[in-house]
Design a protein around this motif. Sequence first.
Motif, PDB file in Angstrom:
ATOM      1  N   TYR A 109       0.824  -1.164   0.051  1.00 44.90           N
ATOM      2  CA  TYR A 109      -0.176  -0.214   0.034  1.00 44.90           C
ATOM      3  C   TYR A 109       0.953   1.096  -0.138  1.00 44.90           C
ATOM      4  O   TYR A 109       1.868   1.414   0.647  1.00 44.90           O
ATOM      5  CB  TYR A 109      -1.010   0.074   1.191  1.00 44.90           C
ATOM      6  N   ARG A 111     -10.664   9.112 -11.583  1.00 45.45           N
ATOM      7  CA  ARG A 111     -10.855   8.470 -10.270  1.00 45.45           C
ATOM      8  C   ARG A 111      -9.886   9.019  -9.302  1.00 45.45           C
ATOM      9  O   ARG A 111      -8.817   9.820  -9.810  1.00 45.45           O
ATOM     10  CB  ARG A 111     -10.629   6.931 -10.400  1.00 45.45           C
ATOM     11  N   ASN A 140      -5.580   8.640  -4.974  1.00 45.30           N
ATOM     12  CA  ASN A 140      -5.324   7.623  -4.025  1.00 45.30           C
ATOM     13  C   ASN A 140      -5.776   6.078  -4.464  1.00 45.30           C
ATOM     14  O   ASN A 140      -5.130   5.042  -3.819  1.00 45.30           O
ATOM     15  CB  ASN A 140      -6.052   8.053  -2.895  1.00 45.30           C
ATOM     16  N   ASP A 141      -6.824   6.133  -5.337  1.00 45.73           N
ATOM     17  CA  ASP A 141      -7.212   4.599  -5.795  1.00 45.73           C
ATOM     18  C   ASP A 141      -6.039   3.725  -6.503  1.00 45.73           C
ATOM     19  O   ASP A 141      -5.667   2.869  -6.365  1.00 45.73           O
ATOM     20  CB  ASP A 141      -8.444   4.628  -6.613  1.00 45.73           C
ATOM     21  N   TYR A 142      -5.221   4.846  -7.262  1.00 48.80           N
ATOM     22  CA  TYR A 142      -4.266   4.203  -8.155  1.00 48.80           C
ATOM     23  C   TYR A 142      -2.981   3.932  -7.470  1.00 48.80           C
ATOM     24  O   TYR A 142      -2.247   2.872  -7.854  1.00 48.80           O
ATOM     25  CB  TYR A 142      -3.991   5.024  -9.170  1.00 48.80           C
ATOM     26  N   ASP A 165      -3.311   2.836  -4.360  1.00 51.84           N
ATOM     27  CA  ASP A 165      -3.678   1.815  -3.331  1.00 51.84           C
ATOM     28  C   ASP A 165      -3.385   2.517  -1.873  1.00 51.84           C
ATOM     29  O   ASP A 165      -2.730   1.804  -1.267  1.00 51.84           O
ATOM     30  CB  ASP A 165      -2.987   0.665  -3.276  1.00 51.84           C
ATOM     31  N   THR A 201     -14.517  -3.375  -3.037  1.00 52.69           N
ATOM     32  CA  THR A 201     -14.116  -2.269  -3.875  1.00 52.69           C
ATOM     33  C   THR A 201     -14.235  -2.597  -5.379  1.00 52.69           C
ATOM     34  O   THR A 201     -13.423  -3.756  -5.724  1.00 52.69           O
ATOM     35  CB  THR A 201     -12.756  -1.670  -3.703  1.00 52.69           C
ATOM     36  N   ASP A 250     -10.844  -2.981  -8.557  1.00 50.65           N
ATOM     37  CA  ASP A 250      -9.706  -2.721  -7.621  1.00 50.65           C
ATOM     38  C   ASP A 250      -8.537  -2.306  -8.685  1.00 50.65           C
ATOM     39  O   ASP A 250      -8.214  -2.836  -9.491  1.00 50.65           O
ATOM     40  CB  ASP A 250      -9.515  -4.128  -6.885  1.00 50.65           C
TER      41      ASP A 250
END
Length: 625
Positions: free
Chosen positions: A340, A363, A366-368, A370, A381, A384
């Motif tokens: 992470y 998006r 922070n999603d990319y 992780d 999620t 993912d």
Amino acid sequence: MIRSRLTGLRTWGAFVLALAGGSIATAQTAQNMWPYPQTAQHSTPQQYGQYQQTAPPVQPQTGPYTVTTPPAQQPYPQAQAYTQGQTAAAYTQPQATQPVQQQPSYHVAQYQLPNYQAPAPGQRYAMKDEAQEQPESVPPPAPTAEAHSAPVQHGGGYPTTGDQPAGDCNCNQVSTGSWEGYVQAPAASYAGCNGTSCYPDCDYGGFGGASCHAGGLGGKLGADCGCPRQWFFGVYGLFMTRDNPSYHKFAASVDGTPAAYPYYPTQDTIILSTDDIEPDWQWGAEVRFGSTFGRPRNCDPCGGCCGQRPCAWEVVYWGLAEDSQMALATDILGDTDRMYGLINYAGLNYDLDGSGGGTYADRPLNDYIDYGSPVQDPTTTADDVRLLAVRVRSNFSAQNLELNFIRFPVAGCGGGCNPCCPSPLSVNALCGVRYLKMDEDLLYDAFTTPGGDPGGGWVPDAGMPSSYPGGFPDTMPNSIFHDINVDNEMVGVQFGGNINYQVGCKVTLFCDSNMGIYGNRISSFQRVWAGGAGEVSWVNSGNPVAVRSDKTDVSFLGEMRAGVGYQVSCNCRLTAAYRVIGITGVALAGEQIPTDWSSPEYVGIIDSNDSIVLHGLQTGVEWKY
């Protein structure tokens, strides 16, 4: 009766003539008794030692009386005028029949020929009867045939030619005729210097060092009392580092499934931080050069004519090569561990394919990466994304330029230059200006891939990489880059001093220090971007993420250098020292990572409340001439 009177008149006439002759001889002798030769008497050049013959007046002798004529006084020869290229004439034996009394010699005031001394003026002879004893005759000096081609002039000063005896360990020229060496502790052969072993102050100080004559820069004393400038030059190698920057976490690895969500990674799960990019020792170089100046001060207790110029200027440049550190962490799909990212990019969006609404529409960034603070349940999620690699790099370099003025000395030997035994301790004062630039970079790179877990294990989407390809290629939209560059440019006035202590004939301990207040011009640039067609933008504006800002602040800098010097020769010295430089009021790259990305204005605020310490070795060689 008449004949008797004639006879009496003749007798009285002879007596009067005799008295007149004695008066003439007395006047002539008085003229010769003038203590120095009268150059006005020369009408034609005469040979050395040749007497002028003057016949004595002859008086007829009549009557029963006997008249004794005083001996004729012959004038002593005068110094012959001497011209360039003329050969001195040989000294010849005088031909006069009268005895000559030897007189004390004297030296010619302006021109002196070797092996010849001009005779002193004669002395008056008293009138005697023929029966009286004659004075004893003294022969003249023996003749010499040595010839000279030019006169020797005595102008008042030390000669500057001729062989000089070897100097002592303090580079003193042991000579009674000239003093042209580098001098600190005077040689014992000079007047006023005893022969004891006084504490040696051997004129061995460094740049900014101290000595009785030129503050460690040397004091070349010319025989013409000109006190020429003392030039000095030094080249040094540096091996330095900086203290560790503030601690920041970049990535964590969580093994298995946490007991509960949300999960905050603990310290034992951190796999990438600033500890992994600690600054290393780096090489550098330093150059110093300068010269003494000012009106010389007479500080030479043992016979010299001048001592030192009281001030010096020096230019100093040193630089440290760029230190680059890199740390990499990777994750493998299919195992139970999951990596992470720990930098919060809240406020930024990422469009992986750049279509603005395609398969991978905008998006949160922070999603990319992780983002895992906290870690959310990945099974809940949709679409993912896994983080396959994180790389952190840092670069640091420093450049320094100074112009200093040194005052010799303000304490120690400068208190009075104790003859022959100057103090081994001396202190010089320093003031100047400094320019120091520090350039630091922090680069955070992430490689990500979208996918999911259809129930048989996590797999990437079609066309997406399943592993880290290496190198973070900027042609792939899976590579995300965050660059931070910070420059600190400080300009200010500094004050300090140099302390030197002589512990041996060729060994010196020294400690140089200075401090100052500086204006610090800080510039910062941050950019978040992606490779390929990917686009990173502000959530509020949709613009690319690039923030440039600057700030002026006040910084404090203090420096100390302590070491030892060894004098190889009168002009060359080897040095080894440890240097420490502490600076406050600076901006460091790691401290510019914002807590959120709500706006460019917030991200552009520069944090300049940090400090840095540079320290390491300095070794080099110094010359003075």
